[in-house]
Design a protein around this motif. Structure first.
Motif: not given
Ligand SMILES: [Zn+2]
Length: 269
Positions: A88-105
């Motif tokens: 799930s993108r809620l675990v880590i979003d694979c289309n966000r740069p790691p470290g961005a606030p939306s990476s692990i929302p």
């Protein structure tokens, strides 16, 4: 709701857990390389349910509803390699740069994600190492191999979008999603707009940027590949019949794109 494992910094996925990378047709010869960042909605068992109600975990905030069926069928029909991510993108979003606030929302649309609240840097790093990195390393390795073998490669990133976001209804059936490539997106837009029954978004409902995206900037643009994202409205692909219809339509359109790119000399004849 169980949260005990949310701060665990050592183990996220064990050998008995489902691996993050899903592939279809890895020996395919099509120039199109398909990716799906939000294909699945699994949560590593050690993270429980992230403190989120079960009814929320089937919504668009957890994954791209319907895209898995479209992606698998498109991969099959085009004879194209698909690389997808099952968690799930809620675990880590694979289309966000790691470290961005939306990476692990910590919040998605209007839903708070307690299991992501106050997450230690080490715990975030483990999610990256065990889910994000294997997926993107696999895409990188496959592109490397294709380049070595002189295989033409056009990156197509598959997504779906919710028909209503924050109370606003979206009119588009499908949208293209691009930034720097000037070769594939105009052609894709032209062919989608030739479909009389479609309302087509041009960088709607989303556009690509280096700050908000990862797959297209890193694997498409930085490597000089022709590329585009596609966003299909989720109510159109919610069931297998809709997924089949859209896979058929996109198969026809991408076959035409391939013919045109060859005629333009953008793919080897
Ligand atoms: Zn998506």
């Amino acid at each position: 709701m169980a949260l005990e494992g949310a701060g665990d910094t050592s183990l996220l996925l064990g050998s008995e857990d489902v691996p993050p990378v899903h592939e279809y047709n890895p020996a395919a010869r099509s120039p199109f390389l398909l990716t799906s960042d939000h294909y699945g909605r699994l949560i590593p068992p050690v993270l429980g349910d992230l403190g989120v109600a079960a009814s929320e975990l089937t919504r668009h905030i957890a994954w791209d509803i319907g895209i898995a069926g479209v992606a698998d069928a498109l991969s099959q029909h085009l004879d194209a390699h698909l690389i997808a991510q099952r968690y799930s993108r809620l675990v880590i979003d694979c289309n966000r740069p790691p470290g961005a606030p939306s990476s692990i929302p910590r919040i998605s649309e209007a839903t708070t994600i307690p299991g992501n609240e106050g997450l230690a840097r080490d715990a975030a790093e483990v999610r990256r190492q065990q889910i994000f990195d294997p997926y993107h390393q696999r895409i990188r390795d496959v592109i490397d191999r294709r380049l070595r073998e002189n295989m033409a490669t056009v990156l197509v990133s598959l997504h779906s979008f919710t028909p209503v976001y924050a109370g606003i209804r979206r009119p588009w059936h499908i949208g293209t999603l691009y930034h720097r490539d000037t070769r594939l997106p105009p052609l894709l837009l032209k062919l989608l707009r030739a479909e009389a029954d479609l309302v087509v978004g041009d960088n709607e409902p989303y556009a690509v940027s280096d700050e908000t995206d990862y797959t297209i900037p890193v694997h498409g643009e930085a490597r000089g590949l022709m590329n585009s994202g596609i966003e299909i409205r989720q109510d159109l692909i919610a069931d297998p019949a809709g997924q089949r219809q859209w896979a058929d339509r996109l198969t026809r359109i991408f076959a035409e794109i391939e013919t045109t790119l060859r005629a333009q000399g953008l793919l080897p004849g």
